[in-house]
Each structure stands twice: as structure tokens, then as C-alpha cells.
Design an enzyme around this catalytic site. Structure first.
Site, PDB file in Angstrom:
ATOM      1  CD1 TRP A   7      -1.462   2.482   1.361  1.00 26.75           C
ATOM      2  CD2 TRP A   7      -3.246   1.157   1.498  1.00 26.75           C
ATOM      3  NE1 TRP A   7      -2.567   3.282   1.505  1.00 26.75           N
ATOM      4  CE2 TRP A   7      -3.674   2.499   1.591  1.00 26.75           C
ATOM      5  CE3 TRP A   7      -4.211   0.139   1.581  1.00 26.75           C
ATOM      6  CZ2 TRP A   7      -5.009   2.851   1.766  1.00 26.75           C
ATOM      7  CZ3 TRP A   7      -5.541   0.495   1.753  1.00 26.75           C
ATOM      8  CH2 TRP A   7      -5.933   1.833   1.837  1.00 26.75           C
ATOM      9  CG  ASP A   8       3.905   3.523  -2.681  1.00 24.32           C
ATOM     10  OD1 ASP A   8       4.220   4.337  -1.798  1.00 24.32           O
ATOM     11  OD2 ASP A   8       4.681   3.175  -3.589  1.00 24.32           O
TER      12      ASP A   8
ATOM     13  CG  ASP B  78      11.567   4.588  -2.690  1.00 24.28           C
ATOM     14  OD1 ASP B  78      11.085   3.475  -2.403  1.00 24.28           O
ATOM     15  OD2 ASP B  78      10.896   5.517  -3.168  1.00 24.28           O
TER      16      ASP B  78
END
Ligand code: GLA
Length: 725
Positions: free
Chosen positions: A479-480, A550
Site C-alpha cells: 500500500w503506497d 527507497d
């Protein structure tokens, strides 16, 4: 009794495993804070509410003879705005007359086993009522008709408490809540440092420490998310406190939206520490008869430095925050295609990933962004959650069947709260975005934020997700959420409720996450927000793991993972081996092992030598799984202390085994490297699995181990596994 009330002296005493917290119902029913710190047997602390002689200048209550007591000087449990306390207040409501003078006084209390839940908000839980006890104190403001319940839960096994506040409007008119902090903690000195975790995209949760001075200092978010910039964690530590020694108070907010953690050193030397929703980006209209709950704040006290504080948070969260089937069972080892392909993939290409993954012992393939609508770049299609069958070479179910037939599980990516400017959804419903009338919406990553305060918007997005997940064999969802909120407003709310939007947005997100976990209890959820932009306990309540950053460069990751570990356990830290250039696969693997572990690269590019290393890593993942996930973490050398070399170790709860890892970030000046281990049993004898040598725990922790001939150059790393004879 973890919570007691001395009715003669009107004192509450809350005892956790290692801390005591004391407050007093003083004259005129002021609720006064007296102590928080190492456990004490008695509570003879009434004089602690005095900080000097102030009769001439400080505001006083006309009914109280005691001139040493002043609303502006004494320490309060839940200080209010506009009634003599000029410091930053924890609570303020604007009443029907338009002023925000607020004054909560003690009315009654209850003590009971167990712990209440908070409607609509994530919170810690008990597994049985014997895990914790709760004190509920009712306070009321006789002028505004506002009533507040202060909840304190004390965990029996941990040096930890949780707090939240529930407010009721018992008057006939609406009131506006302007500030509602979840916890206020008063200290009677300011001889402390503040420790916080700052960052940005790709450098989340970087350790920072600064002494408290006579200014208000703190961190906050008004980005609509807890954010990369600051984590809703903060610690107040004695100047002398380090990893092992000294008093440390850790605070963490179970919330994923705008927050504030601040400390105000007052002129008389005391310090007020607040944790809760950021008042700058908040307001709430409370109609007559309605109630409102704050998020929950967690506080941990450690008498033995930052290390013990972290270990307490880790265990507390593993046992009382993380829920569902994935709390206890082994998580799949996954490979994610994002860094390898971006959105440029086909079904056939991903099947080759799954084939290689199977050969290497990997359990699951996660298909990241790019599988829906015309999503071939980040400019399009968020909100159009229809499968792009052309890209996948057929229906999603057939594609997943191909993956599953290889013996590989399947996971998928969503970004539910967002909408692309270039999307069918936006063309149909431009009003469904967070926005302010008449003002242009800022765009970030070519997308806007959906107005999740609106039920019809949530229902629509969830119906699409439910269709994809319900009709296919999907076992994991990432879920971003890739932007923050700006021009914060909702077209569906009246002007007097516009300040509620940021909080309503996060409540809406929680509601959809809740539906997902209830409808699909088998799903493993991994949260993500441009990496680790929403790494907070609110999200951990729904997803037991969060993509940490990231930035998968193993050297940068050390800073990020050390910072994250201040509060969050290894089992929650999404960490993958990637194709990043710095350091070899061994070091990448050693760093990613301190987390959920997985891969984020194209496995078709491996050489034969790489494949052997990866197979070895996969077997180490299994070998050390329990030790890393349920063991105790010791940060032996942190990157904020040493720029060149770091080391950490996990020790099993029974102290039968330990895993030491060290990484050279930059070649050290000093040749010699002796390292004293921690957390072992001094009486036990441990075998060094690399050398076969046997050492006592006492020797390893005092004389240390000579590691001079282990890794010496940039990016080198090594592990040593110790087990008892
Ligand atoms: C964010 C995430 C990445 C990836 C991309 C996809 O940046 O942090 O891991 O999922 O979105 O767009």
C-alpha cells in the site's frame, strides 16, 4: 498493584515494570503532575509541584491560599489554554462565545484491568486483561461544558504506558477543539537532550540529538502524513545517557498524520513535553452530545540508555501493536520488480523473475507499480485500478496462475489514496480531490490526493481494490502513498469543518485499511510512502511491515536502519538486496537481514557466483529468522558515533545464540578493531561459529573479541554467529 490511588493524599501512582508515574488531585481539583522516572516504592512527592516563590507575578487561583502554587508555574497533567497557564497547552476549545479559555478539573476516576480501544483509530491492544491496567480520569470544564476522559494504560510486563484523551461536548452549543495533545509530560529540570529522527526521501529517520534550552523546540508534520521529514518519535534523555547508561524517555504517536512533539523549557527551569496532533493543521467542530478521541501516545522509560528503550519499544510493538496472522507466522521471502523494471515490464518478463526466484528459494513475487490502466509512467492512471491485460498477456488470474504454478506466491502494489491528473477517474470526478475552491492544486509526482474524508470516494476505490484482490490469488499488498497533502480542503465539508480535513483524511485511510484487513485476513500488508514516509505505529497496526526507504544502497541504509531501530523492531523494517552499486552482495545481504529481507532486482542478471551467494543468503534468512525477529537488538557502534564502521548484534531471548554483524562504511584509520559484545549471559560459554573458538559471555562482553583481521575496506562486512556449547 500497577495503578493505585491513595484517597487520603489524593495521589495516583502508576507503576510499570521499571517506572513510576505520580500525579495529585490538588486543591480546587487541579490535576497536578509530580513524577515520571525510575520505579520508586513510595510517593511522598507533594512538594514537587512547587518551583519557587512567585506570588507577586504569577497568576493564582483566588480560592487557593497556597501562594507557591500557580497555574503558570506548577506542573500539570493536562494543561489548558487561557486560564493562567501561559506555557504551551495540551488542550484548548473555542466555545460559543468565541474565546478559547478552557479549564479542565478533576471529577472522578476508574481503575480497571485491560485496555480500551479507540474508535476509528489504531491503538495498542492487550491479549488478555491481565496484560495491562487502565486508569480513566474524568475532567470537566464548568464554563464550556466540555468533559474529557484521560486514559492511562500501564503494561505489566514492560516499562511502557499509553495515553489518549476522549472529549465530550455536554453543552447545548457547538465548541471547536483547537488543540488536543495525546500526552503531556512535565519534568522538573531541563537537564536533558532531545533526540529525534529527521530526514527526507531516501534518507529517512536520521538520528539527531540536541540539548534542551530555554526555547520551545520540537518537530512536527503538517504534510498530512507522519512524513519523511520527521518521525512521530522523540526521546528526552539525560545528557550523560548513551546506549547503555542513563535515563531516557521515549515517546511515539500511534498516528500517521500531522503531529507535533515538542519541549518547552519554562523560565523556572522545568520542561513540558507534548506529543499529539499538530494544532497548527487541525481543528474539530464538536456538536452538542458528540465526542472526539485523540490518537494514542506511547511512552517508554529506560534507566539503561537508548538500547533498553529501543528493546522495550520493539517487544511492546511485537506483542501489543502488530496484529493478525502475520504477527506470529513466518513472512514470505519476496522479490519485488520495481528497481529492476520500473513500469516497463510484461507478464512474460515477470514470469522469468518467478522462475529464477524459484531456483533461488524465494517465496513470493511482488508486481509493483504499472499493472493497471495505461500506467506506463508516473504521469498517468492512478485511480484507474483496472488490470492492463495487454501488458500482462491476459487476465490477471491467468498471469498469477503461471506464477503460482512455479510454486511462487503473488503480491501486488496499490496507491489507493491518490489520483493522477491524467486518469479516467480525474476526468470523471475532478471534485474528488483534496482541494481549496478557487485555488490551483499543487501537483506532486503528477498526482493529486483523493478526498478520503468522503465515504463515496473511499467506497469507490475500495470496491476496485476488492474486486482485484477478491477475484485473484493475491497474498500480499504493498500500500503506497507518494505525496503529501497541500491546499488542504474538502468540497464536501462546510467552512467550519475545513480544519478537520487532514485528520478526517487519515481516519478515512484507516477505515479503508481496516476493511481490507477484515475482508482479507490472509493478506500480508506492507506499507510504503515514497519509501519510508509513513513509518509509524499507526501504519504498523494495519501492516506488520513497512518499506523502510527507497534508498537500498547498503551503506546509506545503515544510517536509515539504525535510526529506524530506535523505535521500530526489525520484523517491521522492509529491507531488500538491490543492484545498487556500493558494496557487494554479501554486504547488501548482511544489511537487509536486519529487516524483513527480500530482493529488489532482476534475478536474470545474476552470474553463477552471484547465484551461489544468493542461495547462501536465503538459507541464512531461514537460519536467523527467529533470532533477528524475536531477539534483542544491541547497537554496538552506531553511524552517529562512528563514521567509518558500525556493528550491531541480535541476542536470542534465552541468550543461547547471538548474531554479530559489522560493516565498514569507509576504511578506518585505526587498524586494531576490538569489539566488546553485549547482552550475552556472562556465565554461558559461546562457540564462535566462524573460528570454532569458545569464549565465555563474560569474556566477550569485557575483554571483547579481536576482529582486526575481519573486513577492512570500504563496503566490507562480516557476521559471526555465536551459540552456546
Ligand atoms: C514509491 C515506492 C517504490 C515504488 C514506487 C512505484 O516510490 O517507494 O517502492 O513502489 O513508488 O511508483
Amino acid at each position: 498493584m500497577p495503578i493505585s490511588y491513595d484517597s487520603e493524599r489524593k495521589l495516583f501512582k502508576l507503576d510499570t515494570s521499571d517506572s513510576s508515574y505520580v500525579m495529585e488531585i490538588y486543591d480546587e481539583n487541579y490535576l497536578v503532575h509530580l513524577y515520571y522516572g525510575a520505579k520508586i516504592p513510595d510517593a511522598n512527592l507533594k512538594s514537587h509541584k512547587y518551583r519557587g516563590w512567585f506570588a507577586s507575578v504569577a497568576p493564582q487561583n483566588i480560592h487557593i491560599e497556597d501562594t507557591l502554587f500557580s497555574p503558570d508555574v506548577s506542573p500539570f497533567e493536562y494543561p489548558c489554554e487561557g486560564t493562567g497557564d501561559m506555557r504551551e497547552s495540551a488542550f484548548s476549545v473555542r466555545n460559543a462565545q468565541g474565546n478559547n479559555s478552557t479549564d479542565l478539573r478533576y471529577v472522578s476516576h476508574r481503575i480497571y484491568p485491560g485496555k480500551p480501544r479507540i474508535d476509528g483509530l489504531p491503538s495498542l491492544h492487550v491479549n488478555s486483561d491481565s496484560d495491562a491496567d487502565t486508569l480513566e480520569i474524568t475532567m470537566a470544564d464548568s464554563v464550556t461544558g466540555v468533559r474529557a476522559e484521560l486514559y492511562y494504560t500501564v503494561f505489566n510486563e514492560f516499562s511502557a504506558m499509553t495515553r489518549f484523551v476522549k472529549v465530550f461536548n455536554d453543552s447545548d452549543s457547538p465548541v471547536d477543539i483547537e488543540r488536543i495533545f495525546s500526552s503531556c509530560t512535565e519534568f522538573n529540570t531541563h537537564d536533558y537532550d532531545m533526540i529525534t529522527l529527521y530526514g527526507d526521501w531516501s534518507k529517512e529517520r536520521t538520528f539527531e540529538r540536541a540539548p534542551l534550552t530555554h526555547i520551545r523546540q520540537g518537530i512536527s508534520s503538517k504534510r498530512g502524513t507522519s512524513s519523511h521529514a520527521h518521525n512521530p518519535f522523540g526521546a528526552i534523555a539525560e545528557h550523560c545517557a548513551n546506549e547503555e547508561y542513563g535515563s531516557v524517555y521515549g515517546f511515539n504517536l500511534v498516528y500517521s498524520g500531522n503531529f507535533e512533539f515538542s519541549a518547552e523549557v519554562e523560565p523556572h527551569g522545568g520542561t513540558r513535553v507534548l506529543m499529539g496532533i499538530n494544532p497548527e493543521a487541525f481543528g474539530w467542530r464538536l456538536e452538542s452530545g458528540e465526542c472526539f478521541s485523540s490518537p494514542e501516545a506511547v511512552s517508554v522509560y529506560s534507566a539503561h540508555g537508548l538500547g533498553e528503550m529501543s528493546r522495550t519499544f520493539h517487544k511492546l510493538y511485537q506483542k501489543h501493536l502488530i496484529r493478525g496472522r502475520w504477527a506470529d507466522i513466518k513472512r514470505p521471502l519476496l522479490i519485488n520488480n520495481w528497481e529492476a523494471t520500473g513500469m516497463d515490464f510484461t507478464g512474460d518478463k515477470l514470469v522469468t523473475f518467478a522462475e529464477r526466484a524459484k531456483e533461488l528459494g524465494i517465496d513470493m513475487l511482488v508486481m509493483d507499480d504499472g499493472w493497471f490502466g495505461n500506467r506506463d509512467s508516473d504521469r498517468t492512471a492512478l485511480g484507474d485500478w483496472q488490470v492492463n491485460e495487454e501488458k500482462l498477456g491476459g487476465p490477471l488470474s491467468s498471469f498469477i496462475a503461471r506464477i503460482n504454478s512455479l510454486g511462487i506466491k503473488f503480491g501486488i502494489w496499490f496507491e489507493p489514496e491518490m489520483i493522477s491528473h491524467d486518469s479516467n477517474l480525474y476526468r470523471e470526478h475532478p471534485d474528488w480531490c483534496i482541494q481549496v475552491p478557487g485555488r490551483e492544486k499543487s501537483i506532486a509526482r503528477y498526482q493529486y490526493v483523493l478526498d478520503f474524508t468522503r465515504k463515496e470516494v473511499r467506497d469507490y476505490i475500495y470496491s476496485l481494490m476488492k474486486k482485484v484482490i477478491g477475484e485473484n490469488n493475491i497474498e500480499y499488498v504493498k500500500w503506497d502513498s507518494n505525496r503529501s497533502l497541500s491546499e488542504v480542503g474538502s468540497l464536501a465539508l462546510p467552512p467550519e469543518r475545513q480544519k478537520e480535513v487532514a485528520h478526517r483524511f487519515i481516519l478515512g485511510t484507516y477505515e479503508v485499511m481496516d476493511r481490507l484487513t477484515v475482508d482479507f485476513p490472509h493478506l500480508l500488508l506492507e506499507n510504503c510512502s515514497s519509501g519510508g514516509g509513513r513509518f509509524d505505529p499507526g501504519m504498523l497496526y494495519f501492516s506488520p511491515q513497512i518499506w523502510c526507504s527507497d534508498n537500498t544502497d547498503p551503506i546509506d541504509r545503515l544510517h536509515i536502519q539504525f535510526g529506524t531501530s530506535l523505535c521500530y523492531p526489525a520484523s517491521t523494517v522492509g529491507a531488500h538486496v538491490s543492484a545498487s552499486r556500493r558494496a557487494g552482495y554479501e554486504t547488501k545481504g548482511n544489511v537487509a537481514l536486519w529487516g524483513t529481507f527480500g530482493y529488489e532486482l532482476d534475478p536474470n542478471t545474476f552470474t553463477e557466483e552471484d547465484r551461489e551467494i544468493i542461495k547462501e543468503q536465503v538459507s541464512e534468512y531461514h537460519k536467523y529468522y527467529d533470532l533477528i525477529r524475536s531477539g534483542d537488538l544491541y547497537r554496538l557502534i552506531s553511524p552517529w558515533e562512528n563514521e567509518r564502521r558500525v556493528a550491531w548484534m541480535f541476542v536470542s531471548e534465552d541468550k543461547e545464540e547471538a548474531l554479530l554483524t559489522s560493516v565498514v562504511m569507509r576504511k578506518p584509520y585505526d587498524d586494531a578493531f576490538y569489539l566488546r559484545l553485549r547482552g550475552l549471559d556472562p556465565e554461558k560459554y559461546y562457540v564462535d561459529d566462524n573460528s570454532g573458538e569458545v569464549y565465555s559471555g563474560a569474556l566477550l562482553m569485557n575483554a571483547g573479541i579481536n576482529l582486526t583481521n575481519y573486513g577492512r575496506n570500504d563496503g566490507d562486512s562480516f557476521k559471526i554467529y555465536f551459540h552456546t556449547l
